[in-house]
Design a protein around this motif. Structure first.
Motif, PDB file in Angstrom:
ATOM      1  N   UNK A 337       0.832  -1.324  -0.098  1.00  0.00           N
ATOM      2  CA  UNK A 337      -0.038  -0.092  -0.207  1.00  0.00           C
ATOM      3  C   UNK A 337       0.809   1.170   0.085  1.00  0.00           C
ATOM      4  N   UNK A 338       0.318   2.402  -0.591  1.00  0.00           N
ATOM      5  CA  UNK A 338       1.201   3.560  -0.305  1.00  0.00           C
ATOM      6  C   UNK A 338       1.517   4.115   0.906  1.00  0.00           C
ATOM      7  N   UNK A 339       2.717   4.671   1.345  1.00  0.00           N
ATOM      8  CA  UNK A 339       2.869   5.287   2.441  1.00  0.00           C
ATOM      9  C   UNK A 339       3.689   4.166   3.378  1.00  0.00           C
ATOM     10  N   UNK A 340       3.827   3.188   3.132  1.00  0.00           N
ATOM     11  CA  UNK A 340       4.560   1.942   4.100  1.00  0.00           C
ATOM     12  C   UNK A 340       5.889   1.968   4.085  1.00  0.00           C
ATOM     13  N   UNK A 341       6.481   2.779   3.500  1.00  0.00           N
ATOM     14  CA  UNK A 341       7.976   2.843   3.348  1.00  0.00           C
ATOM     15  C   UNK A 341       8.914   2.026   2.476  1.00  0.00           C
ATOM     16  N   UNK A 342       8.277   1.972   1.223  1.00  0.00           N
ATOM     17  CA  UNK A 342       8.994   1.387   0.026  1.00  0.00           C
ATOM     18  C   UNK A 342      10.321   2.387  -0.449  1.00  0.00           C
ATOM     19  N   UNK A 343       9.930   3.430  -0.418  1.00  0.00           N
ATOM     20  CA  UNK A 343      11.177   4.344  -0.923  1.00  0.00           C
ATOM     21  C   UNK A 343      12.001   4.418   0.259  1.00  0.00           C
ATOM     22  N   UNK A 344      11.636   4.672   1.651  1.00  0.00           N
ATOM     23  CA  UNK A 344      12.705   4.618   2.690  1.00  0.00           C
ATOM     24  C   UNK A 344      13.379   3.325   2.753  1.00  0.00           C
ATOM     25  N   UNK A 497      -0.037   3.750   7.952  1.00  0.00           N
ATOM     26  CA  UNK A 497       1.030   3.461   7.197  1.00  0.00           C
ATOM     27  C   UNK A 497       2.362   3.995   7.907  1.00  0.00           C
ATOM     28  N   UNK A 498       3.422   3.982   7.609  1.00  0.00           N
ATOM     29  CA  UNK A 498       4.410   4.522   8.261  1.00  0.00           C
ATOM     30  C   UNK A 498       4.651   6.035   8.017  1.00  0.00           C
ATOM     31  N   UNK A 499       4.124   6.437   6.702  1.00  0.00           N
ATOM     32  CA  UNK A 499       4.142   7.837   6.729  1.00  0.00           C
ATOM     33  C   UNK A 499       2.944   8.613   7.490  1.00  0.00           C
ATOM     34  N   UNK A 500       1.932   7.787   7.849  1.00  0.00           N
ATOM     35  CA  UNK A 500       0.973   8.310   8.928  1.00  0.00           C
ATOM     36  C   UNK A 500       1.596   8.365  10.364  1.00  0.00           C
ATOM     37  N   UNK A 501       2.648   7.762  10.632  1.00  0.00           N
ATOM     38  CA  UNK A 501       3.131   7.652  12.010  1.00  0.00           C
ATOM     39  C   UNK A 501       4.239   8.782  12.233  1.00  0.00           C
ATOM     40  N   UNK A 502       4.620   9.182  11.121  1.00  0.00           N
ATOM     41  CA  UNK A 502       5.761  10.256  10.693  1.00  0.00           C
ATOM     42  C   UNK A 502       5.180  11.429  10.990  1.00  0.00           C
ATOM     43  N   UNK A 503       3.799  11.594  10.244  1.00  0.00           N
ATOM     44  CA  UNK A 503       3.027  12.656  10.599  1.00  0.00           C
ATOM     45  C   UNK A 503       2.391  12.945  12.126  1.00  0.00           C
ATOM     46  N   UNK A 504       2.164  11.776  12.690  1.00  0.00           N
ATOM     47  CA  UNK A 504       1.834  11.754  13.951  1.00  0.00           C
ATOM     48  C   UNK A 504       2.731  12.204  14.806  1.00  0.00           C
ATOM     49  N   UNK A 505       3.961  12.064  14.577  1.00  0.00           N
ATOM     50  CA  UNK A 505       5.091  12.312  15.534  1.00  0.00           C
ATOM     51  C   UNK A 505       5.322  13.846  15.389  1.00  0.00           C
ATOM     52  N   UNK A 506       5.242  14.392  14.163  1.00  0.00           N
ATOM     53  CA  UNK A 506       5.355  15.674  13.937  1.00  0.00           C
ATOM     54  C   UNK A 506       4.264  16.491  14.443  1.00  0.00           C
ATOM     55  N   UNK A 507       2.887  16.107  14.477  1.00  0.00           N
ATOM     56  CA  UNK A 507       1.761  16.718  15.225  1.00  0.00           C
ATOM     57  C   UNK A 507       1.844  16.831  16.566  1.00  0.00           C
ATOM     58  N   UNK A 508       2.439  15.672  17.162  1.00  0.00           N
ATOM     59  CA  UNK A 508       2.487  15.662  18.674  1.00  0.00           C
ATOM     60  C   UNK A 508       3.750  16.700  19.033  1.00  0.00           C
ATOM     61  N   UNK A 509       4.776  16.871  18.204  1.00  0.00           N
ATOM     62  CA  UNK A 509       5.963  17.814  18.404  1.00  0.00           C
ATOM     63  C   UNK A 509       5.390  19.234  18.320  1.00  0.00           C
ATOM     64  N   UNK A 510       4.476  19.563  17.806  1.00  0.00           N
ATOM     65  CA  UNK A 510       3.719  20.836  17.499  1.00  0.00           C
ATOM     66  C   UNK A 510       2.974  21.261  18.490  1.00  0.00           C
ATOM     67  N   UNK A 511       2.172  19.990  19.143  1.00  0.00           N
ATOM     68  CA  UNK A 511       1.381  20.558  20.467  1.00  0.00           C
ATOM     69  C   UNK A 511       2.402  21.090  21.689  1.00  0.00           C
ATOM     70  N   UNK A 512       3.407  19.939  21.657  1.00  0.00           N
ATOM     71  CA  UNK A 512       4.479  20.272  22.623  1.00  0.00           C
ATOM     72  C   UNK A 512       5.012  21.587  22.689  1.00  0.00           C
ATOM     73  N   UNK A 513       5.405  22.048  21.333  1.00  0.00           N
ATOM     74  CA  UNK A 513       5.740  23.366  21.011  1.00  0.00           C
ATOM     75  C   UNK A 513       5.191  24.513  21.448  1.00  0.00           C
ATOM     76  N   UNK A 514       3.678  24.304  21.036  1.00  0.00           N
ATOM     77  CA  UNK A 514       2.846  25.540  21.478  1.00  0.00           C
ATOM     78  C   UNK A 514       2.640  25.420  22.928  1.00  0.00           C
ATOM     79  N   UNK A 515       2.924  24.358  23.800  1.00  0.00           N
ATOM     80  CA  UNK A 515       2.634  24.304  25.272  1.00  0.00           C
ATOM     81  C   UNK A 515       3.889  24.803  25.782  1.00  0.00           C
TER      82      UNK A 515
END
Length: 554
Positions: A337-344, A497-515
C-alpha cells in the motif's frame, strides 16, 4: 639551432609554484629530483637516476610548467623545444636539428631538455608504412641521442596528449623510464592555481574561491589562468579590486577547453557524476549518501533479514556465490500500500550496502514526444552506471511500464523495450535495480517474468512492534518528557501507514512546542485523535486484500 632562444639558464620556478598536483609532484620528486640532488646515496642502493620522463595528459593542463618547475627544483637550466623548432621540408634537416639540439643541451648541462608534443616529432607509424626517409632519419637520430644522454647530466622530459601517439621505439623501456599523467586539476589544485594567478593582483578582502572552484570542474590549468586574467580585466574596468563576482561572471561566460578529454569522474559535483551527453540532471536524481541504513527503518525485521540474505550477502560475497553458480540479484520488486516505506527501505538498502541512491519517478521519464521516454530511460541507466555502485530505485514502475493488455502505443512499447534492455545487464555494472508498485499485476508482463525482478517483497503496513519503533525513530532528537506508555498509542494506530506515523510524531511535537513543554504522553494521544490511517479510505484497499501474496489490511 639558436641556443639563446631555446635555453633558460635559471628557470625562476619550482614545485612550490605548481598549483595542486601533489601526487604528480611526489612522483617526480621521488623518482627524478631526489636522485639528481643526491646521486651518491641512490647509487649506493643501486638506484639509478631517471634519464627520461614522459608526461601525458590533456592539453593546457601544465605539462610545460611542470617540466620547467622540475628544472628549477634541481637547479638545472631548462631547454625547451617544440616540433616547429625541429621539423623541416628539407631531406635530412630534421635529424641534423635533433643532433644540434642535444649538443646545445650537453653544452648547457646540467639541464632539463623538454620536448613538447613529441608525437609531432616522432609519431606512432607502426604498421602503416607511411614514414618517409627524412622522418625515419629523425627518429633514428632521436633514439641515438637518447641512448647515452644520462651520462651528460641531461634529463629528457617529453610531453604528449596520448602515450600511444608516440613512436613505439621511443616509448620502450630505457628511453623514457617514467610515464607520468598530468590530469585536469582537481578541486584543491584549481583553488591553488587560481590563488597563484591572483597573487600580486589587487583582490577584495572577502574574496571567496569556493564557488569558482566548484564551477570550474573539468577546466584545464590554462583555462584557470585565463579566467584569473579576465577577472582582473573586469575589475580594472570597474576600478575595483578583483572580487568573487568578477571571477564567477568570467566562469559563467567560459567553457573548458578540454571537454572531450574530461573523465566524468573528474568533474563530479559533490560526488555526483554527470555523464557526458546526458540531458537528465544527475544531481537531481543521485544521493551519494542516502543517510540511512536498516537501523533507521522501524520494524520490518523479517523483510530486512530477507534483503540481507538475497541482496546484501550475495553482493558482499560475490566470489563465494559464483563458486556455487548463484547469480547476484538483478532486480528487486517492492509492493504494498502507499506510504508504507518502500522508498525509505530502498534508500536504507543503499545505505546498508554503502552505495549511492538513484531515485526516479514516472515524471522524470514521461514525455509527450515520441521516443523521448525511451531515451530518458537510457539516460537514467547511464547516470546509474556513472555513479555505480548504486541502488537505482524506480518508484511507481507501473506508471512507466504498466500492464496495457495489447493497448500499448509505439512510444510506450519503445520505453518498455528500452527498460528490458537496460535491466538485462544492470547487475554487471554494479547497479542494483529496485522498483516499487502498489500491485504486482499492474506491471507489464515482460518486466514481471523471472530474470527481470528475481525477488518480490511485500512492504505491508507496520505491525504493532514496527509502529512503536517508527514512532521512536521520529521522536529521536526531540525533547521527550519521561517515559511514554506505548501500548495505547500503538493500539490506536493499528492500520496506520509508516508515513501516517511520521505525521503523527510531527503533530505531537507541534502540540508540545505550542505548550512550551517537552513532548509528553498527552501530546501523542492528542495527535492520535487528530490523525487517521491514510490506507483506511485507499481506493485500492479491497483489491489489495483480494490479491494473492498480500497481508490483510486492518
Amino acid at each position: 639551432m639558436d641556443a639563446e632562444s631555446l635555453v633558460e639558464p635559471d628557470p625562476e620556478r619550482s614545485f612550490a609554484d605548481v598549483g595542486g598536483m601533489s601526487d604528480l609532484l611526489d612522483t617526480l620528486n621521488h623518482k627524478v629530483a631526489r636522485p639528481l640532488q643526491n646521486p651518491d646515496a641512490f647509487e649506493e642502493y643501486g638506484i639509478g637516476v631517471v634519464n627520461g620522463v614522459l608526461l601525458h595528459g590533456p592539453p593546457g593542463c601544465g605539462k610545460t610548467h611542470v617540466a620547467g618547475a622540475l628544472a628549477g627544483e634541481v637547479d638545472h637550466s631548462f631547454v625547451e623545444v617544440t616540433p616547429a623548432d625541429v621539423t623541416s621540408k628539407y631531406m635530412g634537416e630534421p635529424a641534423k636539428k635533433i643532433e644540434e639540439l642535444f649538443e646545445i643541451a650537453r653544452a648547457n648541462a646540467p639541464c632539463v631538455l623538454f620536448i613538447d608534443e613529441i608525437d609531432g616529432i616522432a609519431s606512432s607509424r607502426s604498421g602503416e608504412g607511411n614514414m618517409n626517409a627524412s622522418e625515419q632519419q629523425l627518429v633514428n637520430q632521436l633514439l641515438t641521442e637518447l641512448e647515452g644522454i644520462a651520462e651528460d647530466d641531461v634529463v629528457v622530459v617529453a610531453a604528449t596528449n596520448l602515450v600511444e601517439d608516440v613512436d613505439d621505439a621511443i616509448r620502450r623501456s630505457g628511453r623514457f623510464d617514467e610515464r607520468v599523467e598530468v590530469p585536469p586539476p582537481d578541486a584543491e589544485a584549481r583553488r591553488q592555481i587560481l590563488e597563484l594567478h591572483l597573487a600580486g593582483r589587487p583582490t577584495a578582502d572577502d574574496i571567496s574561491l569556493a564557488t569558482v572552484v566548484e564551477e570550474t570542474a573539468g577546466f584545464a590549468a590554462s583555462d584557470l589562468e585565463l579566467a584569473a586574467e579576465n577577472a582582473a580585466r573586469k575589475a580594472l574596468r570597474a576600478d575595483e579590486p578583483i572580487g568573487t563576482d568578477h571571477l564567477v561572471a568570467v566562469v559563467e561566460e567560459s567553457e573548458t577547453s578540454i571537454e572531450d578529454w574530461v573523465d566524468p569522474e573528474d568533474v563530479a559535483v559533490d560526488g555526483v557524476v554527470q555523464p557526458d551527453g546526458v540531458d537528465l540532471q544527475a544531481s537531481s536524481l543521485v544521493e551519494t549518501d542516502p543517510g540511512r541504513e536498516f537501523g533507521d527503518v522501524g520494524g520490518m525485521a523479517d523483510l530486512k533479514a530477507r534483503l540481507d540474505d538475497t541482496v546484501i550477502d550475495p553482493l558482499e560475497n560475490a566470489d563465494t556465490y559464483a563458486e556455487y553458480g548463484i547469480d547476484v540479484l538483478s532486480g528487486l520488486l517492492l509492493y504494498g500500500p502507499p506510504g508504507c516505506g518502500k522508498t525509505h527501505l530502498a534508500g536504507a538498502l543503499a545505505g546498508e550496502l554503502g552505495h549511492s541512491f538513484v531515485e526516479v519517478a514516472p515524471a522524470d521519464i514521461a514525455s509527450k514526444w515520441m521516443g523521448e521516454p525511451a531515451k530518458n530511460v537510457a539516460e537514467v541507466f547511464e547516470i546509474a552506471r556513472a555513479n555505480a555502485p548504486c541502488v537505482l530505485f524506480i518508484d511507481e514502475i507501473d506508471g512507466i511500464a504498466g500492464s496495457r493488455h495489447g493497448s500499448m502505443n509505439t512510444s510506450e512499447q519503445q520505453l518498455v523495450n528500452q527498460l528490458l534492455t537496460e535491466l538485462e545487464g544492470a547487475s554487471d555494472d554494479d547497479v542494483v535495480v529496485v522498483a516499487a508498485t502498489n500491485f504486482v499485476e499492474d506491471i507489464d508482463g515482460a518486466l514481471r517474468r523471472s530474470g527481470r525482478f528475481d525477488e518480490r517483497v511485500e512492504v505491508p503496513p507496520p505491525d504493532a512492534e514496527a509502529r512503536r519503533q517508527i514512532l521512536e525513530i521520529h521522536l529521536d532528537g526531540r525533547p521527550v518528557a519521561g517515559e511514554i506508555d506505548w501500548d495505547p498509542i500503538v493500539e490506536d494506530t493499528a492500520g496506520y501507514a509508516a508515513s501516517d506515523l511520521e505525521l503523527l510524531a510531527e503533530d505531537a511535537a507541534r502540540h508540545a512546542l505550542r505548550d512550551g513543554a517537552d513532548l509528553a504522553q498527552e501530546h501523542l494521544e492528542t495527535a492520535v485523535w487528530e490523525t487517521h490511517s491514510s490506507i483506511e479510505n485507499w481506493e485500492g484497499r479491497d483489491r489489495y486484500d483480494a490479491a494473492d501474496g498480500t497481508t490483510a489490511l486492518d
